[in-house]
Design an enzyme around this catalytic site. Sequence first.
Site, PDB file in Angstrom:
ATOM      1  N   ASN A  78      42.234  38.292  39.317  1.00 47.44           N
ATOM      2  CA  ASN A  78      41.222  37.283  39.000  1.00 47.44           C
ATOM      3  C   ASN A  78      40.002  37.850  38.253  1.00 47.44           C
ATOM      4  O   ASN A  78      39.204  37.087  37.700  1.00 47.44           O
ATOM      5  CB  ASN A  78      40.743  36.551  40.261  1.00 47.44           C
ATOM      6  N   ASP A 131      44.757  27.555  46.454  1.00 54.59           N
ATOM      7  CA  ASP A 131      44.868  27.401  45.000  1.00 54.59           C
ATOM      8  C   ASP A 131      44.597  25.958  44.583  1.00 54.59           C
ATOM      9  O   ASP A 131      44.813  25.031  45.362  1.00 54.59           O
ATOM     10  CB  ASP A 131      46.278  27.841  44.562  1.00 54.59           C
TER      11      ASP A 131
END
Length: 238
Positions: free
Chosen positions: A65, A17
Amino acid sequence: MSDSRPNVPRHVAIFMDGNGRWAQQKGLPRIKGHETGAESVRAVVRGCRDAGVEYLTLYAFSVENWVRPREEIGGLMKLLRLFLENNEHELHENKVRLRVIGRMSDLPALIQRKLKKVIAATKEYTAGNLILALSYGGRAELVDATQQIARKVKAGELEPEEISGQTIADHLYAPDVPDPDLMIRTSGEMRLSNFLLWQLSYAELYVTDVLWPDFREPHLQAALDEYAHRNRRFGDIK
Ligand code: IPE
Ligand code: IPE
Ligand code: MG
């Protein structure tokens, strides 16, 4: 990635991330962060191999996502294709098996074909396992497992009373893979974001503020060193 060494996690799961923030800090488009993040992937695959980690799972794209802008998704899919093209030889050289967990059928057809080709070409390798979580969601995985189990009950192959934790584990995307021992999340976020909800039950968690594109072997080593000193009790009193 071979025989297990003391205090080395057998399975490391990494939550990659912070690519967007890395790019933003440098005044670059987000995709540049994803691009540099691909270098971190190469570094970490090597680092895990050298450390003797047998399974490495990388959270590359979540089922959530897909809500991102089309342009970013397109860029990520292109990077995934390039990653496969540029790194397949290294999987062969090191006898590493590639696997995917997630709803692979959500991915563009070309990517699916490439993935299936590399998965098939590496499936006999046993020196290490690189598992990509793509269009992956922990809840989606449990929903998919539940549907499969329900079908077996309906077909009379399984009694409801026979369903155990093991039954659920046996119907996950990669049932033969042991649960992660260590979960690393970069960029400082203290949340699970739907990653391996079942499998992380007893994983050691390690969160670092380092953004994924900056994450390299020394950062991995720091996580492995910390893991080596953790006391895993599994509910016991030792
Ligand atoms: C992780 O980086 C990569 C993917 C989710 C594909 P992000 O894109 O989430 O980066 P941040 O969290 O916005 O910085
Ligand atoms: C999702 O990370 C999974 C990946 C790293 C691929 P996100 O960046 O999407 O997670 P949130 O939205 O911050 O929880
Ligand atoms: Mg993020």
